[in-house]
Write a protein that holds these residues in place. Structure first.
Motif, PDB file in Angstrom:
ATOM      1  N   MET A 127       0.846  -1.187   0.000  1.00 53.89           N
ATOM      2  CA  MET A 127       0.000   0.000   0.000  1.00 53.89           C
ATOM      3  C   MET A 127       0.882   1.238   0.000  1.00 53.89           C
ATOM      4  O   MET A 127       1.706   1.404   0.883  1.00 53.89           O
ATOM      5  CB  MET A 127      -0.872  -0.003   1.244  1.00 53.89           C
ATOM      6  N   PRO A 128       0.790   2.115  -0.978  1.00 56.61           N
ATOM      7  CA  PRO A 128       1.636   3.302  -1.020  1.00 56.61           C
ATOM      8  C   PRO A 128       1.449   4.169   0.212  1.00 56.61           C
ATOM      9  O   PRO A 128       0.332   4.505   0.588  1.00 56.61           O
ATOM     10  CB  PRO A 128       1.155   4.022  -2.284  1.00 56.61           C
ATOM     11  N   SER A 129       2.571   4.581   0.812  1.00 58.20           N
ATOM     12  CA  SER A 129       2.478   5.429   1.992  1.00 58.20           C
ATOM     13  C   SER A 129       1.768   6.730   1.677  1.00 58.20           C
ATOM     14  O   SER A 129       1.085   7.300   2.523  1.00 58.20           O
ATOM     15  CB  SER A 129       3.887   5.734   2.529  1.00 58.20           C
ATOM     16  N   ALA A 130       1.936   7.216   0.466  1.00 57.15           N
ATOM     17  CA  ALA A 130       1.287   8.467   0.105  1.00 57.15           C
ATOM     18  C   ALA A 130      -0.224   8.352   0.194  1.00 57.15           C
ATOM     19  O   ALA A 130      -0.922   9.302   0.554  1.00 57.15           O
ATOM     20  CB  ALA A 130       1.691   8.877  -1.310  1.00 57.15           C
ATOM     21  N   MET A 131      -0.759   7.172  -0.154  1.00 56.65           N
ATOM     22  CA  MET A 131      -2.197   6.968  -0.039  1.00 56.65           C
ATOM     23  C   MET A 131      -2.623   6.978   1.416  1.00 56.65           C
ATOM     24  O   MET A 131      -3.657   7.534   1.783  1.00 56.65           O
ATOM     25  CB  MET A 131      -2.599   5.646  -0.691  1.00 56.65           C
ATOM     26  N   ILE A 132      -1.807   6.359   2.249  1.00 55.05           N
ATOM     27  CA  ILE A 132      -2.180   6.245   3.651  1.00 55.05           C
ATOM     28  C   ILE A 132      -2.201   7.609   4.318  1.00 55.05           C
ATOM     29  O   ILE A 132      -2.928   7.851   5.255  1.00 55.05           O
ATOM     30  CB  ILE A 132      -1.215   5.292   4.371  1.00 55.05           C
ATOM     31  N   ARG A 133      -1.427   8.552   3.797  1.00 52.05           N
ATOM     32  CA  ARG A 133      -1.435   9.878   4.381  1.00 52.05           C
ATOM     33  C   ARG A 133      -2.800  10.529   4.295  1.00 52.05           C
ATOM     34  O   ARG A 133      -3.075  11.509   4.972  1.00 52.05           O
ATOM     35  CB  ARG A 133      -0.399  10.763   3.678  1.00 52.05           C
ATOM     36  N   SER A 134      -3.649   9.992   3.426  1.00 51.08           N
ATOM     37  CA  SER A 134      -4.981  10.574   3.301  1.00 51.08           C
ATOM     38  C   SER A 134      -5.794  10.403   4.570  1.00 51.08           C
ATOM     39  O   SER A 134      -6.833  11.027   4.753  1.00 51.08           O
ATOM     40  CB  SER A 134      -5.734   9.933   2.129  1.00 51.08           C
ATOM     41  N   GLN A 151      -0.166  -8.817   1.013  1.00 51.17           N
ATOM     42  CA  GLN A 151       0.594  -7.884   0.202  1.00 51.17           C
ATOM     43  C   GLN A 151       1.872  -7.487   0.933  1.00 51.17           C
ATOM     44  O   GLN A 151       1.868  -7.277   2.150  1.00 51.17           O
ATOM     45  CB  GLN A 151      -0.245  -6.638  -0.095  1.00 51.17           C
ATOM     46  N   THR A 152       2.967  -7.403   0.199  1.00 51.45           N
ATOM     47  CA  THR A 152       4.249  -6.972   0.765  1.00 51.45           C
ATOM     48  C   THR A 152       4.696  -5.702   0.058  1.00 51.45           C
ATOM     49  O   THR A 152       4.335  -5.446  -1.087  1.00 51.45           O
ATOM     50  CB  THR A 152       5.335  -8.049   0.608  1.00 51.45           C
ATOM     51  N   ASN A 153       5.505  -4.923   0.752  1.00 49.40           N
ATOM     52  CA  ASN A 153       5.975  -3.668   0.173  1.00 49.40           C
ATOM     53  C   ASN A 153       7.171  -3.174   0.963  1.00 49.40           C
ATOM     54  O   ASN A 153       7.440  -3.649   2.075  1.00 49.40           O
ATOM     55  CB  ASN A 153       4.858  -2.615   0.188  1.00 49.40           C
ATOM     56  N   TYR A 154       7.896  -2.215   0.405  1.00 48.35           N
ATOM     57  CA  TYR A 154       8.969  -1.549   1.134  1.00 48.35           C
ATOM     58  C   TYR A 154       9.122  -0.143   0.581  1.00 48.35           C
ATOM     59  O   TYR A 154       8.735   0.162  -0.554  1.00 48.35           O
ATOM     60  CB  TYR A 154      10.295  -2.317   1.011  1.00 48.35           C
ATOM     61  N   TYR A 155       9.666   0.753   1.418  1.00 46.95           N
ATOM     62  CA  TYR A 155       9.905   2.139   1.038  1.00 46.95           C
ATOM     63  C   TYR A 155      11.228   2.599   1.622  1.00 46.95           C
ATOM     64  O   TYR A 155      11.653   2.136   2.681  1.00 46.95           O
ATOM     65  CB  TYR A 155       8.809   3.071   1.571  1.00 46.95           C
ATOM     66  N   PRO A 165       7.350   7.450  -2.350  1.00 46.16           N
ATOM     67  CA  PRO A 165       6.422   6.506  -2.975  1.00 46.16           C
ATOM     68  C   PRO A 165       6.980   5.922  -4.267  1.00 46.16           C
ATOM     69  O   PRO A 165       7.441   6.650  -5.140  1.00 46.16           O
ATOM     70  CB  PRO A 165       5.176   7.369  -3.246  1.00 46.16           C
ATOM     71  N   ASN A 166       6.975   4.616  -4.333  1.00 43.80           N
ATOM     72  CA  ASN A 166       7.341   3.899  -5.560  1.00 43.80           C
ATOM     73  C   ASN A 166       6.356   2.761  -5.693  1.00 43.80           C
ATOM     74  O   ASN A 166       6.414   1.783  -4.946  1.00 43.80           O
ATOM     75  CB  ASN A 166       8.773   3.369  -5.481  1.00 43.80           C
ATOM     76  N   TYR A 167       5.451   2.878  -6.623  1.00 47.99           N
ATOM     77  CA  TYR A 167       4.344   1.937  -6.707  1.00 47.99           C
ATOM     78  C   TYR A 167       4.741   0.622  -7.372  1.00 47.99           C
ATOM     79  O   TYR A 167       3.908  -0.246  -7.582  1.00 47.99           O
ATOM     80  CB  TYR A 167       3.167   2.598  -7.434  1.00 47.99           C
ATOM     81  N   ASP A 168       6.027   0.481  -7.689  1.00 43.87           N
ATOM     82  CA  ASP A 168       6.503  -0.776  -8.277  1.00 43.87           C
ATOM     83  C   ASP A 168       7.129  -1.691  -7.236  1.00 43.87           C
ATOM     84  O   ASP A 168       7.633  -2.763  -7.567  1.00 43.87           O
ATOM     85  CB  ASP A 168       7.535  -0.486  -9.379  1.00 43.87           C
ATOM     86  N   ASN A 169       7.118  -1.275  -5.970  1.00 43.44           N
ATOM     87  CA  ASN A 169       7.802  -2.045  -4.932  1.00 43.44           C
ATOM     88  C   ASN A 169       6.957  -3.152  -4.317  1.00 43.44           C
ATOM     89  O   ASN A 169       7.457  -3.945  -3.528  1.00 43.44           O
ATOM     90  CB  ASN A 169       8.256  -1.120  -3.799  1.00 43.44           C
ATOM     91  N   SER A 170       5.673  -3.210  -4.637  1.00 43.55           N
ATOM     92  CA  SER A 170       4.788  -4.170  -3.967  1.00 43.55           C
ATOM     93  C   SER A 170       4.853  -5.539  -4.621  1.00 43.55           C
ATOM     94  O   SER A 170       5.285  -5.702  -5.767  1.00 43.55           O
ATOM     95  CB  SER A 170       3.345  -3.656  -3.999  1.00 43.55           C
ATOM     96  N   GLY A 171       4.417  -6.541  -3.856  1.00 43.80           N
ATOM     97  CA  GLY A 171       4.327  -7.911  -4.350  1.00 43.80           C
ATOM     98  C   GLY A 171       3.452  -8.732  -3.442  1.00 43.80           C
ATOM     99  O   GLY A 171       3.443  -8.515  -2.223  1.00 43.80           O
ATOM    100  N   ASN A 172       2.682  -9.644  -3.999  1.00 41.17           N
ATOM    101  CA  ASN A 172       1.736 -10.448  -3.226  1.00 41.17           C
ATOM    102  C   ASN A 172       2.269 -11.853  -2.992  1.00 41.17           C
ATOM    103  O   ASN A 172       2.991 -12.421  -3.822  1.00 41.17           O
ATOM    104  CB  ASN A 172       0.388 -10.532  -3.951  1.00 41.17           C
ATOM    105  N   ILE A 173       1.871 -12.431  -1.860  1.00 40.95           N
ATOM    106  CA  ILE A 173       2.213 -13.818  -1.528  1.00 40.95           C
ATOM    107  C   ILE A 173       0.917 -14.552  -1.222  1.00 40.95           C
ATOM    108  O   ILE A 173       0.105 -14.092  -0.408  1.00 40.95           O
ATOM    109  CB  ILE A 173       3.144 -13.892  -0.298  1.00 40.95           C
TER     110      ILE A 173
END
Length: 440
Positions: free
Chosen positions: A1-8, A179-183, A188-196
């Motif tokens: 989940m992009p951190s920028a979205m969560i800032r909302s 969902q996995t992600n890192y920053y 924000p980099n929306y290409d960093n996510s990946g699902n397991i």
């Protein structure tokens, strides 16, 4: 989940608190807008203040000076049984001593069947807990049963004060994958996510989730099996001329938060599976959405030389670059004398060292103010009992003069709804930092 979205989520907190006359708006902070000298600490909420603003989540890059934030307690190998809240402190009761508490947070945690429930009553912003010590690389694993429902998000992450982040997140409409992600530094980099994929329903069944983090790579494991690996060597950013890889001391944070709030950005709501239903099945049956956390184990990296040491007492940064070569493993103390203290004046005593009562400044507890009925799980007065719910009103059938998590359940027993609320909602507990707010 992009951190920028969560800032909302932050504007939600402002909206919830805007009606109260007690709240005075703290100054805001950002990389290009440092905090003023009189409120020097930039909290994870993007607001300036003293006291708790200077503890976990305080970003030295956005604060008045690098030493405005209090040093952060170093990593400790530990297994948290999650069967008691004796070692939990609300953010309004914690002054930085990890010997007094294992977890600090906001919201309505509860104990059920020897595990910790993170709850989200109607119209609240959920619950977040963070460890009082920091990991500078290492392994952390948690036994989790997620929440469920559209718009409902469960999170288990590592989050540093300069917003390096490593995530496990679950959206409540997809109970068969995580969902996995890192920053790096919150960029924000929306290409960093990946699902397991997960072998069975994440709400009904326990699964063990693990993050293995070294200076060279991150591994995400589910039930002992590696589901994803990201190497530092794959993260070079030629534009900024640095490795866009999480590398700074981070707290373990667990949370339940409403990604599907109607006031959130459409992208966030869509990602969370749709707008949250505050009259959903779990709300009707139990009075809240909930996620269940069992045993959590932290193993420190234990390097012999930096990066990744934990030989002394605390971590601090000696350069605004906030990369792993600017982290110092030091003997500086971590405990503030009062909620008026800061990293540069840790012994300042304004009489708020215990209880954080009404005399505590609204600039000393992130969010500030004393809004009745606007905090997770409700709240009426400093140290007082909680209201029957949050936001616009209490759960159906619950009295507004007191909070009992067994209200409105046939027979008054059985299931998580029958658990008596273990902790009263703090009068200062407001917007919880959720996922990357915690997330910012």
């Amino acid at each position: 989940m992009p951190s920028a979205m969560i800032r909302s989520i932050i504007p939600l907190g402002v909206a919830l608190l805007g009606a109260t006359s007690v709240l005075a708006d703290p100054p805001s902070c950002a990389l290009d807008k440092k905090c003023p000298k009189e409120a020097p600490c930039c909290s994870q909420y993007g607001q300036c203040g003293v006291g708790a603003f200077c503890l976990g989540g305080c970003d030295p890059r956005m604060s008045f000076s690098l030493d405005s934030c209090a040093p952060a307690p170093v990593c400790k190998d530990k297994t948290y049984k999650m069967d008691s809240l004796d070692r939990y402190r609300d953010i309004s009761k914690y002054l930085g001593d990890p010997n007094e508490a294992d977890w600090v947070g906001q919201g309505e945690p509860a104990i059920y069947n020897g595990n910790t429930l993170l709850t989200m009553p109607p119209k609240s912003v959920g619950t977040v807990l963070a460890t009082t010590t920091y990991m500078w690389y290492g392994n952390v694993k948690a036994k989790v049963k997620t929440s469920r429902g559209k718009g409902v998000v469960t999170a288990f992450i590592l989050f540093s004060d300069v917003k390096d982040e490593i995530d496990f997140e679950w959206v409540g409409v997809d109970l068969n994958q995580v969902q996995t992600n890192y920053y790096f530094q919150g960029i924000p980099n929306y290409d960093n996510s990946g699902n397991i994929s997960v072998s069975s329903n994440t709400f009904d069944d326990w699964h063990e989730y693990e993050i293995q983090w070294t200076p060279d790579e991150i591994k995400w494991l589910v039930d002992g099996q590696v589901g994803r690996t990201k190497k530092k060597s794959e993260t070079w950013n030629a534009t900024s001329n640095q490795w866009a890889f999480p590398q700074t001391p981070a707290r373990v944070q667990i949370s339940l938060w409403p990604g599907g709030l109607a006031s959130n950005a459409k992208g966030t709501i869509d990602w969370a599976g749709g707008e949250i239903d505050w009259n959903g099945g779990d709300i009707k049956t139990y009075g809240y959405y909930f996620a269940t956390f069992g045993e959590i184990t932290v193993q420190c990296y234990n390097a012999q030389s930096p990066p990744g040491t934990n030989k002394k007492t605390s971590y601090y940064y000696n350069n605004i670059a906030a990369t792993n070569d600017t982290v110092v493993d030091s003997d500086k103390k971590t405990v503030l004398k009062s909620f008026g203290a800061t990293g540069t004046n840790m012994d300042y005593d304004d009489g708020t060292a215990t209880g954080a009562g009404a005399s505590a400044s609204v600039h000393s507890i992130p969010g500030g103010g004393q809004p009745a009925g606007q905090v997770p799980g409700g709240g009426t007065s400093a140290g007082g009992s909680s209201g029957g719910g949050s936001g616009a009103g209490s759960a159906a059938g619950c009295q507004t003069t007191g909070f009992s998590q067994s209200c409105n359940q046939p027979g008054g027993s059985g299931g998580p709804r029958s658990v008596d609320r273990t902790l009263g909602a703090s009068a200062f507990a407001i917007v919880v930092g959720i996922a990357g707010l915690l997330f910012l």
